[in-house]
Enzyme design. Structure first.
Site, PDB file in Angstrom:
ATOM      1  N   ASP A 155      16.417 -18.785  -8.581  1.00  0.00           N
ATOM      2  CA  ASP A 155      17.414 -17.565  -8.832  1.00  0.00           C
ATOM      3  C   ASP A 155      17.143 -17.022 -10.169  1.00  0.00           C
ATOM      4  O   ASP A 155      16.972 -17.524 -11.066  1.00  0.00           O
ATOM      5  CB  ASP A 155      18.703 -18.124  -8.862  1.00  0.00           C
ATOM      6  CG  ASP A 155      20.001 -17.055  -9.265  1.00  0.00           C
ATOM      7  OD1 ASP A 155      19.735 -15.916  -9.533  1.00  0.00           O
ATOM      8  OD2 ASP A 155      21.063 -17.510  -9.291  1.00  0.00           O
ATOM      9  N   HIS A 214      25.706 -17.011 -11.952  1.00  0.00           N
ATOM     10  CA  HIS A 214      24.225 -16.968 -11.862  1.00  0.00           C
ATOM     11  C   HIS A 214      23.950 -17.467 -13.193  1.00  0.00           C
ATOM     12  O   HIS A 214      24.495 -17.167 -14.140  1.00  0.00           O
ATOM     13  CB  HIS A 214      23.566 -15.725 -11.541  1.00  0.00           C
ATOM     14  CG  HIS A 214      23.808 -15.159 -10.164  1.00  0.00           C
ATOM     15  ND1 HIS A 214      23.328 -15.701  -9.218  1.00  0.00           N
ATOM     16  CD2 HIS A 214      24.868 -14.594  -9.454  1.00  0.00           C
ATOM     17  CE1 HIS A 214      23.748 -15.103  -7.903  1.00  0.00           C
ATOM     18  NE2 HIS A 214      24.659 -14.259  -8.257  1.00  0.00           N
TER      19      HIS A 214
END
Length: 451
Positions: free
Chosen positions: A92, A266
Site C-alpha cells: 500500500d 493507510h
C-alpha cells in the site's frame, strides 16, 4: 457473502473462512494470513509461499498501537517472514506523501465522544459504509450519554447487520434499534450513523441536506459529524452537502474544523518504511496508489537499501514474473473498467445487467434541466428528448414524465443544488413514470446546467 447473494452468484463460489496466522495450500502455493490494522476490522496481509520465494501483499494497513477494534498489527509474524526471506513486497502506498505515522483510531473515538456529549439535539454521524469501527465508536459514546443508535442507508444497514451476526458489533440489548424506533425518541436521545460522507447523490446525507430524505429532517440544535475527509474529486459535492446542512440550521463538524473527525486507515511514510524494515524484501512493488505515490515509494525503498532497479512500478493489467533471483514485467492482460447498467428493486436486492441490445430495444431519453446555482430553483425545463422508444410511450408518456419531474423539482427545498442528487432524482422520477406505461426502461441521460 451478502454481495454474492445479492448478485445471485453465491452458488458459483465456495467460501472458506480463515483466521490470522492460518495457512491454506493451493497446489504448489501456500498462503498465510497476517493480521494488520486498518479502518476495516480483521484486515489481513497475505504471504504467498511459492517454490521461488515468498511474496507479501500488505493489503491496506497501518501500525495502529491502540486500535478501537481488534489487536494491533502482528509485527511478530511480519518479522518472522523477514528473517526467513521475502522475495517481493507488494505494498500500500497511498499516504507515502504524508510524513510520520497515521494517528490511531482512538483519536476519532475521543472526537465522537466529545461531540455527542456536548450536543443538545440529534447527532448524525456520516462515514463509509464499510467502516464498522465508526459504528462501534458511536455505540460506545451513545451508551455513555444515554442515547440510542440507528443506522441509515442501504449499504450501512447491510454491513451493520453482518457485523452483528459475526460478532464484530455486540451492542447491549436496546442500544441499536431500527431507524423508525429511534426517530420516535426525543432528539437529544438519538444518534444516527449514515452513509454519504463523500456527498454521494443517492446516500442518506445528501438527501437529508437537500431536505428530501423520506424520514430524517435536521434543524437547529442538531449536529452532523462527517467522519471522513473528501476523496480528491469529491470536494465540491462534500462542500455543497455541508452548506446545505448549515442552511437547515444544523451544526456541522468536519475535517476543516476538527482533524479528529477522521484518521486514515493507510500507513504514513514512517510506517511504510517500518514495513520494509520488518520484511527486508529483495524486490518491492508499490500498489494501491497513483503513479506519483509509486515513484515516491521507490525513493523510500532507496533509503531502505533497495536500489531503484529492484522496485517495479506496475500498470493496471501489467504482468510481473518472478524467479528466485529475478523479476521482470512480461506483457499485459485485458483490464480496466466495465460499464454496466444496473436495474432492480434496491430493497429486495434483485439485480439485472442490461446488454447493449436491450438498451437499443428500450431507447434513450435525454432530460435537460437548468437550475439556479445559489438557490437550486428551477429556471428552465425539464425538457425530454427521446429516441428509439417503444410505440406505447409515444402518446403522452413523455409529457406525463415531464410533469412528474417538474412537480418534484418545484417541491424541493431552497439551497444549493446537489448536482448528483438532481441527476439521481431525475433518473428515478422519469424512469418510474415511463415504466408505469410500458414496463420498459429506457436509458435516461440527465443534463443539469447551473446558472
Amino acid at each position: 457473502e451478502g454481495k454474492l447473494n445479492e448478485a445471485r452468484m453465491d452458488k458459483l463460489v465456495t467460501l472458506h473462512p480463515v483466521q490470522p496466522r492460518d495457512k491454506v495450500r493451493f497446489g504448489q502455493l501456500e498462503v498465510e494470513f497476517i493480521h494488520v490494522t486498518h479502518s476495516i476490522p480483521d484486515t489481513n496481509a497475505v504471504a504467498v509461499h511459492s517454490p521461488v520465494g515468498t511474496i507479501v501483499d500488505t493489503a491496506d494497513f497501518k501500525f495502529d498501537p491502540t486500535p478501537v477494534m481488534g489487536k494491533p498489527t502482528d509485527e511478530q509474524s511480519l518479522r518472522r517472514l523477514g528473517e526467513r526471506g521475502v522475495l517481493a513486497l507488494f505494498s500500500d502506498t497511498v499516504r507515502v506523501e504524508t510524513a510520520g505515522s497515521t494517528p490511531s483510531e482512538r483519536v476519532v473515538l475521543e472526537t465522537m465522544d466529545a461531540t455527542i456529549k456536548e450536543a443538545r439535539g440529534m447527532v448524525i454521524i456520516a462515514t463509509f459504509a464499510s467502516n464498522i469501527s465508526r459504528i462501534h465508536m458511536a455505540l460506545a459514546a451513545a451508551q455513555k450519554y444515554g442515547r440510542k443508535v440507528a443506522v441509515a442507508g442501504r449499504s450501512m444497514e447491510q454491513n451493520a447487520r453482518v457485523a452483528v451476526d459475526l460478532g464484530y458489533l455486540d451492542p447491549p440489548e436496546g442500544l441499536l434499534l431500527p431507524l423508525d424506533e429511534v426517530l420516535k425518541l426525543p432528539k437529544d436521545k438519538r444518534v444516527l450513523v449514515i452513509t454519504g460522507s463523500q456527498g454521494e447523490a443517492a446516500a442518506a446525507l445528501a438527501r437529508i441536506a437537500a431536505a428530501e430524505h423520506p424520514k430524517i429532517r435536521v434543524g437547529k440544535g442538531d449536529v452532523a459529524l462527517l467522519s471522513a475527509t473528501p476523496i480528491p474529486g469529491n470536494e465540491e459535492t462534500v462542500t455543497r452537502t455541508i452548506d446545505n446542512l448549515f442552511r437547515r440550521g444544523a451544526h456541522v463538524v468536519y475535517s476543516a474544523l476538527d482533524r479528529g473527525v477522521h484518521v486514515s486507515g493507510h500507513a504514513g511514510r514512517d510506517e511504510l518504511r517500518k514495513m520494509l524494515d520488518l520484511l527486508h524484501p529483495r524486490y518491492a512493488v508499490p500498489i494501491h496508489g497513483e503513479f506519483r505515490h509509486m515513484v515516491l515509494y521507490r525513493d523510500l525503498c532507496a533509503e531502505a537499501g533497495i536500489p531503484g532497479e529492484r522496485v517495479l512500478l506496475p500498470e493496471i493489467g501489467g504482468v510481473l514474473e518472478f524467479g528466485p533471483d529475478s523479476a521482470a514485467q512480461r506483457g499485459r492482460v485485458p483490464a480496466g473498467n466495465i460499464l454496466v447498467d444496473r436495474l432492480g428493486d434496491r430493497a429486495g436486492g434483485h439485480v439485472q445487467l442490461r446488454t447493449r441490445d436491450h438498451l437499443a430495444d428500450d431507447g434513450v431519453v435525454v432530460v435537460t434541466i437548468v437550475v439556479d446555482r445559489e438557490s437550486g430553483a428551477l429556471i428552465a425545463g425539464p425538457d425530454l428528448i427521446a429516441r428509439g422508444l417503444r410505440p406505447e410511450l409515444q402518446n403522452g408518456a413523455l409529457n406525463e414524465a415531464e410533469a412528474d419531474l417538474r412537480r418534484q423539482l418545484e417541491r424541493r427545498s431552497n439551497g444549493q443544488p446537489q448536482y448528483g442528487h438532481l441527476v439521481q432524482r431525475t433518473k428515478e422520477t422519469v424512469g418510474k413514470a415511463l415504466y408505469r406505461r410500458s414496463k420498459s426502461r429506457p436509458l435516461i441521460l440527465p443534463v443539469v446546467t447551473e446558472m
